[in-house]
Every structure is written in structure tokens, then in C-alpha cells.
Write a protein that holds these residues in place. Structure first.
Motif, mmCIF file in Angstrom:
data_model
loop_
_atom_site.group_PDB
_atom_site.id
_atom_site.type_symbol
_atom_site.label_atom_id
_atom_site.label_comp_id
_atom_site.label_asym_id
_atom_site.label_seq_id
_atom_site.Cartn_x
_atom_site.Cartn_y
_atom_site.Cartn_z
ATOM 1 N N LYS A 92 0.858 -1.194 0.000
ATOM 2 C CA LYS A 92 0.000 0.000 0.000
ATOM 3 C C LYS A 92 0.894 1.244 0.000
ATOM 4 O O LYS A 92 2.101 1.140 0.264
ATOM 5 C CB LYS A 92 -0.886 0.005 1.244
ATOM 6 N N PHE A 93 0.282 2.386 -0.226
ATOM 7 C CA PHE A 93 1.085 3.614 -0.274
ATOM 8 C C PHE A 93 1.785 3.881 1.059
ATOM 9 O O PHE A 93 2.813 4.538 1.110
ATOM 10 C CB PHE A 93 0.204 4.813 -0.657
ATOM 11 N N ASP A 94 1.180 3.353 2.138
ATOM 12 C CA ASP A 94 1.788 3.607 3.453
ATOM 13 C C ASP A 94 2.350 2.332 4.095
ATOM 14 O O ASP A 94 2.530 2.274 5.315
ATOM 15 C CB ASP A 94 0.759 4.260 4.377
ATOM 16 N N THR A 95 2.627 1.300 3.296
ATOM 17 C CA THR A 95 3.293 0.112 3.858
ATOM 18 C C THR A 95 4.578 0.569 4.537
ATOM 19 O O THR A 95 5.385 1.278 3.927
ATOM 20 C CB THR A 95 3.627 -0.899 2.731
ATOM 21 N N PRO A 268 12.105 -7.650 -11.175
ATOM 22 C CA PRO A 268 11.830 -6.429 -11.942
ATOM 23 C C PRO A 268 10.928 -5.442 -11.209
ATOM 24 O O PRO A 268 11.055 -4.231 -11.410
ATOM 25 C CB PRO A 268 11.169 -6.960 -13.223
ATOM 26 N N ALA A 269 10.063 -5.953 -10.331
ATOM 27 C CA ALA A 269 9.143 -5.044 -9.633
ATOM 28 C C ALA A 269 9.891 -4.022 -8.772
ATOM 29 O O ALA A 269 9.374 -2.945 -8.484
ATOM 30 C CB ALA A 269 8.177 -5.845 -8.762
ATOM 31 N N ASP A 307 -1.234 -1.755 -9.445
ATOM 32 C CA ASP A 307 -1.381 -2.969 -10.256
ATOM 33 C C ASP A 307 -1.666 -4.181 -9.389
ATOM 34 O O ASP A 307 -1.540 -4.133 -8.168
ATOM 35 C CB ASP A 307 -0.080 -3.225 -11.027
ATOM 36 N N ASP A 308 -2.020 -5.296 -10.047
ATOM 37 C CA ASP A 308 -2.084 -6.569 -9.332
ATOM 38 C C ASP A 308 -0.684 -6.886 -8.823
ATOM 39 O O ASP A 308 0.310 -6.418 -9.390
ATOM 40 C CB ASP A 308 -2.524 -7.687 -10.288
#
Ligand SMILES: O=C(O)CCC(=O)C(=O)O
Ligand SMILES: [Fe+2]
Length: 323
Positions: A92-95, A268-269, A307-308
Motif C-alpha cells: 500500500k502507499f503507506d506500507t 523487476p518489480a 497494479d495486481d
């Protein structure tokens, strides 16, 4: 440039692993990371105390005892707050994640890079496949499938990467922050296992593992290590780690990976979080500002939720070998 001796290099090539002692100075090289970790734990303790999840902030306990007590009492774990990487699912954006300057300085430590250079040459890329692991005593482990806090099953690091890295020369550098012992869950390797290529892995829990029948466990060699020492492994060295059966020790370690510049990282991620750590050919390409590294990780985190979940490995639970 001390690096490795010719005998050490030969031993590494033959055995697939090498423990090199006294590469780092724990007081000089680790203490700044611990200072940043203490501040993070203060924040966690404040939040849990305010929620009523713990009965004290335990601020007078040493770090490892404090985190064990906080995890045991709250029945939660906080490994992601200290890891300089992201989880493979549900970012998440705040992980929470840790990209403090002290960790960047450890990644770029010249004595460490001298050893790395002895193995992979002078064009050194810091691979973004890297972790801090705080292996808790079993009693405080709320989720045994979390490899940041629990034992790790048999695997090759090549097996936790995407096939794009099969021909890369990724060197794993594992280092204990405090003494790693058989009781608190040190690493173990199968000597010479790197010679047979990539072995089949199967999905288990949140990770992948080599099925027991494919591991020569009777040849396993546990590797107790002192802080300051580093363990080098090839990406095909079969290894695992032991359970932490102590009542109250936390085995803290960092695992880093380095590879020649230009080769695929296998993840790659996270590609944007890799960086040139040393380059004789293009010194101007070296990243030396911890803020740039931190920003790159945060950019990876910003992109993932859209994305997934991407694929992180190639293994399928329905493969015949996994039955
Ligand atoms: O630290 C551990 O327990 C396992 C580490 C590992 O598998 C690695 O660094 O590649
Ligand atoms: Fe590993």
C-alpha cells in the motif's frame, strides 16, 4: 583494497560459500543502524501503548528484549518497519519500510565492496533483493510463514528470483548484526550444492522451498557467526536457517546482494531501487546520496499498489515435484 585472498576466492568457488571474518566493525558500521532502529521502535511502542495493546513502553529494556516483549504481548510483529524492502503482496502507499541513511551507508561500505569486488569485479550493482531479518524466539512468532521473523526453509536465492536472473552472477552477502548461533537460528549451507544448477522449488507458506527429498540435509553445515563477519553465497548455494529456540534472543541479520552492473536482478518489480555502488569504468554513475536511494524505494512503493501483485518467482504448487 584488501578484499579476498586467492585462497579465499578459490574456496568460495569450490564450496559455494565463504565466511569472511572481521570485514566490518560492529561499533562503527552497525551502531548507526541501531540508532535508527531504536527511534522506529520508540514510535511503535508509543502507538501500541496508546492503543492499550501493551502495558508499558518498555523503554528501559535493550532493543532485542524490548522488541520481543512488545511482539509477545501485542501478539503482532513489526518486521516490515525495519526492512529495507517491500512485501511481495498487498503493498500500500503507506506500507511501512526502512530506508534510513545508516542502512544506505552500510550497503555502500567500502570494506564490504572490496570483498564483493574480489568476487564479481569492479562494476558493482546493489541488487534490490535485500532484507533485515529479526528472527524472534519461537514463542514470540505470531506468523511462522513470515521469513523476516521465522526460520527459512531450504532454498537457493536463484529460486526466489524470476528467470531473467538465471544467467546473472548475483552474490549474496549475509551478515549477523549480533552473534548468530545454532540456538538463535544461524544459517546453514549445503557445501558444493551450487554446482548442480537450479533445483526445483515449491510454494510453501509465503515463500518457496526445495522439497525435502531434493535436499542432502545430512550434509548441512550450520554456520555460527560473529558480528563483523560476512557470509558469501552464490545464487545457487542451497541454504536455510534454523529456528530460534532461545527464550529471549533476537537474531538480527542483513542480507544484501550485489551483481555486475547491467545484469537482470531477478526482481523487476523493485528494479528502480537498485543502484550502482562502485564503478571503475563510470565512477560518475555511482549513487552516494542516501536520500536518492530512499526516494527510489519510496517510488517503487508508490507504483506497486496501482497494479495486481507482480510475480516474484516461477514455481507452481501443482507441479508434480510438489505433490
Ligand atoms: O536470514 C535468514 O534466516 C535466511 C537468509 C537467506 O536465506 C538469505 O539471506 O538468502
Ligand atoms: Fe536465501
Amino acid at each position: 583494497m584488501p578484499g579476498l585472498s586467492a585462497a579465499q576466492r578459490q574456496q568460495f568457488e569450490e564450496e559455494g560459500f565463504l565466511v569472511v571474518e572481521d570485514v566490518l566493525d560492529p561499533a562503527r558500521d552497525f551502531a548507526p543502524v541501531m540508532d535508527e532502529y531504536r527511534a522506529i521502535l520508540d514510535g511503535i511502542a508509543d502507538t501500541l501503548y496508546a492503543e492499550g495493546a501493551i502495558s508499558s513502553r518498555y523503554e528501559h529494556l535493550p532493543f532485542t528484549e524490548r522488541i520481543t516483549e512488545i511482539c509477545a504481548q501485542s501478539k503482532r510483529e513489526f518486521s516490515q518497519f525495519f526492512d529495507f524492502s517491500l512485501p511481495q503482496r498487498g503493498v500500500k502507499f503507506d506500507t511501512p519500510m526502512y530506508t534510513g541513511p545508516a542502512m544506505f551507508r552500510l550497503l555502500a561500505n567500502p570494506r564490504l565492496l572490496d570483498v564483493v569486488e574480489s568476487v564479481i569485479g569492479p562494476e558493482i550493482y546493489s541488487c534490490p533483493v535485500q532484507h533485515t531479518r529479526m528472527k524472534l524466539p519461537k514463542r514470540a512468532v505470531s506468523n511462522p510463514a513470515n521469513g523476516l521473523i521465522a526460520k527459512i526453509p531450504w532454498h537457493q536465492d536463484n529460486g526466489v528470483l524470476m528467470p531473467e536472473a538465471d544467467e546473472s552472477s548475483i552474490l549474496t552477502v549475509w551478515m549477523p548484526f549480533n552473534a548468530a548461533t545454532i540456538a538463535n537460528g544461524c544459517l546453514q549451507v549445503v557445501p558444493r550444492s551450487h554446482r548442480v544448477g537450479l533445483v526445483d522449488h515449491c510454494p510453501v507458506g509465503g515463500t518457496v522451498a526445495i522439497p525435502d527429498k531434493l535436499v542432502e540435509e545430512e550434509r548441512a553445515l550450520p554456520l555460527p557467526m560473529q558480528p563483523g563477519s560476512i557470509l558469501l553465497m552464490t545464487q545457487r548455494t542451497v541454504h536455510s536457517s534454523l529456528d530460534n529456540v532461545t527464550p529471549d534472543q533476537v537474531r538480527i541479520s542483513f542480507d544484501l546482494r550485489f551483481q555486475p552492473i547491467g545484469q537482470p536482478t531477478g526482481r523487476p518489480a523493485f528494479a528502480q531501487a537498485g543502484f550502482v555502488a562502485r564503478s571503475a569504468a563510470h565512477p560518475e554513475s555511482v549513487i552516494s546520496d542516501p536520500a536518492v536511494w530512499s526516494r527510489n524505494w519510496l517510488a517503487v512503493r508508490d507504483q506497486l499498489p496501482a497494479d495486481d501483485d507482480p510475480a516474484y518467482n516461477r514455481w507452481r504448487a501443482d507441479a508434480a515435484v510438489c505433490a
